[in-house]
Design an enzyme around this catalytic site. Structure first.
Site, PDB file in Angstrom:
ATOM      1  CE1 TYR A  36     -14.596 -43.292  38.490  1.00  8.29           C
ATOM      2  CE2 TYR A  36     -14.566 -44.937  40.745  1.00  8.29           C
ATOM      3  CZ  TYR A  36     -13.675 -43.748  39.390  1.00  8.29           C
ATOM      4  OH  TYR A  36     -12.846 -43.525  40.443  1.00  8.29           O
TER       5      TYR A  36
ATOM      6  CD  GLU B 192     -14.670 -44.140  34.771  1.00  6.79           C
ATOM      7  OE1 GLU B 192     -16.038 -44.210  35.240  1.00  6.79           O
ATOM      8  OE2 GLU B 192     -14.071 -43.473  35.140  1.00  6.79           O
TER       9      GLU B 192
ATOM     10  CG  ASP C 211     -15.755 -19.980  26.996  1.00  5.04           C
ATOM     11  OD1 ASP C 211     -17.148 -19.610  27.945  1.00  5.04           O
ATOM     12  OD2 ASP C 211     -14.950 -19.901  27.667  1.00  5.04           O
TER      13      ASP C 211
ATOM     14  CB  THR D 154     -19.174 -22.125  33.754  1.00  2.00           C
ATOM     15  OG1 THR D 154     -19.598 -20.657  33.830  1.00  2.00           O
ATOM     16  CG2 THR D 154     -17.749 -21.915  33.654  1.00  2.00           C
TER      17      THR D 154
ATOM     18  CE  LYS E  63     -17.374 -17.360  35.225  1.00  2.00           C
ATOM     19  NZ  LYS E  63     -17.102 -19.392  34.935  1.00  2.00           N
TER      20      LYS E  63
ATOM     21  NE  ARG F 207     -16.761 -23.992  40.800  1.00  5.17           N
ATOM     22  CZ  ARG F 207     -16.755 -22.057  41.036  1.00  5.17           C
ATOM     23  NH1 ARG F 207     -17.545 -21.281  42.054  1.00  5.17           N
ATOM     24  NH2 ARG F 207     -15.609 -21.945  40.422  1.00  5.17           N
TER      25      ARG F 207
END
Length: 480
Positions: A66, A68, A243, A272, A275, A281
């Site tokens: 974790y 954060e 984008d 992203t 692509k 991903r």
């Protein structure tokens, strides 16, 4: 076989053996997925093949941590190695794209867009609202002042490209959260050319006065002039957000430069990492430095804990993209798209905008073959050609059945396809679709989904596709 491929082969075989001992169905599905991808012409514009180093990076114990927060400011102890991973990934992103700031935590493109939207709202609405009340934190506002600020959040305007013109559902499409967050208006393309009409867009922006002007696309087969988009945003006082999820690889590979490179012109850029960028991903946010404090609040503002193993894989992919080999790859992607477009056009296929100058080819299937996009997509899959149905401007068949198919060249270019192979691919596509007819529904009337392929066509095309693909093996030497 190279030493790296031999090592990867051993690693994957051993890993699948371990997986098989726990859940053999998952191991079997994994092997079958590789077999299927090796044996089909993958033309989905949003898909690619990550390198073996990128794939291996995803499967590490960073998955167990974790983290954060941000580098040096975590809400969990023991994150020093995650800090290294995130710092390296952000460094590569900044250097690759020439960005002032990079945030590598988003789990997907939609998450990246959500981070961007809320960062812009925080910068343009929350920050002035707090200054107005002389406080530094929303928790310091009175309940009445907080309600006023919440109302301001909900009254902002967003303008993005419409879905049928080639935009993405996160650019204000009503069923998506972006269409619920903002008062939304879509801009389209010229009805005749299919191209962005910047004068019409400016007139619309003057009338609507959006807080955020979104540029970018998922099915627009042309380049965008971001200098003009910047001028439009400045004239109406809007934040320019781009984008570039689809064409990030062409930006990274220096195919899109000057006014076609969004990074120097946009306030915030999202993408992203798969692509055309050929990574894992995930998502990225690039921004001007003034937006960095708000973007850094992506977690916990809208994101869950960072996926540290994916950030590590992004770092590896971004390092790969900073090489001359990747620049050549990106140029090949664009050249191959032209070859595919020309191959289809000379065989009578109508293309939206009449061609392409990026990595996307959008074919009007209804006009060319009398089929819906869904019928064409299904007939092609039956024949070993993987595409996706897609709307065309003013599509009479709607967003589900559609009138078009979208084709992209990143994946097959990764396998080594060149102009000749894409011309042959165009020939196979036309062979399937010219031998496919719409079928009647059981109760009469033409169904938008049912179709019939002439006898023998699907098997013959699939065999020819496999023969073509056999010359360009996927992950050669990797045997599972």
């Amino acid at each position: 076989m190279s030493d790296m491929t031999a090592a990867a082969d051993r690693a994957y075989r051993e890993a699948l053996s371990v997986i098989e001992s726990v859940e053999p169905r998952i191991a079997a599905a994994t092997r079958q997925e590789l077999t299927d991808q090796r044996g089909s012409l993958k033309l989905i514009a949003s898909e690619n093949y990550a390198s073996l180093p990128v794939l291996l990076t995803m499967g590490t114990w960073f998955s167990d941590k974790y983290a954060e927060g941000t580098v040096g400011h975590r809400f969990y102890a023991g994150c020093q190695n995650v800090d290294t991973v995130e710092s390296v990934a952000a460094e590569h992103a900044r250097e690759l794209f020439g960005a002032e700031y990079a945030y590598v935590q988003p789990h997907s493109g939609i998450d990246a867009n959500l981070v961007a939207y809320w960062a812009i709202l925080a910068h343009k609405v929350e920050r002035p609202g707090l200054a107005e009340k002389g406080v530094k934190n929303v928790n310091d506002l009175s309940e009445e002042d907080w309600e006023t600020l919440r109302h301001r959040f909900g009254e902002q305007r967003l303008m993005g490209m419409s879905l049928d013109a080639g935009g993405h559902l996160t650019h204000g499409f009503r069923p998506n959260i972006s269409g619920k967050m903002f008062h939304q208006r879509s801009y389209g393309t010229d009805p005749t050319s299919g191209l962005i009409d910047y004068d019409a867009l400016l007139a619309q922006a003057r009338e609507f006065k959006p807080l955020i002007l979104v540029a970018g696309y998922s099915a627009y087969p042309r380049r965008v002039n971001f200098a003009k988009m910047r001028e439009i945003a400045d004239e109406v006082g809007a934040v320019l957000m781009v984008d570039m999820a689809h064409f990030a690889g062409l930006v990274a590979g220096k195919v899109f430069t000057g006014e076609e490179d969004p990074v120097p012109y946009a306030d915030v850029v999202t993408t992203t990492t798969h692509k055309s960028l050929r990574g894992p991903r995930g998502g990225l946010v690039l921004a001007k430095e003034e937006y960095a404090p708000e973007v850094d609040r992506g977690c916990p503002m809208v994101l869950g804990g960072p996926l540290s193993h994916m950030m590590a894989a992004k770092a590896v992919a971004l390092a790969e993209a900073r090489t001359p080999a990747f620049q050549q790859y990106a140029q090949n992607v664009a050249d191959n798209a032209k070859a595919l477009a020309e191959g289809l056009q000379k065989r009578g296929v109508k293309l939206v905008t009449g061609g392409t100058d990026n990595h996307i080819v959008l074919a009007d299937i209804a006009a060319s073959f009398g089929l819906t996009g869904r019928q064409a997509e299904s007939a092609l899959v039956d024949s070993g050609v993987v595409t996706n149905r897609n709307s065309v401007p003013a599509d009479p068949n709607g967003a589900w059945y559609t009138s078009g198919i979208r084709l992209g060249t990143p994946a097959l270019t990764s396998r080594g396809f060149g102009a000749d192979e894409f011309d042959r691919t165009a020939e196979l596509i036309v062979e399937v679709l010219s031998n496919t007819t719409a079928a009647d529904a059981p109760k009469g009337g033409a169904s938008k989904a049912k179709y019939v392929i002439a006898d023998g066509i699907a098997d013959r095309v699939q065999a020819e596709a496999e023969e073509l693909l056999g010359k360009f093996p996927l992950y050669p030497g990797l045997e599972l």
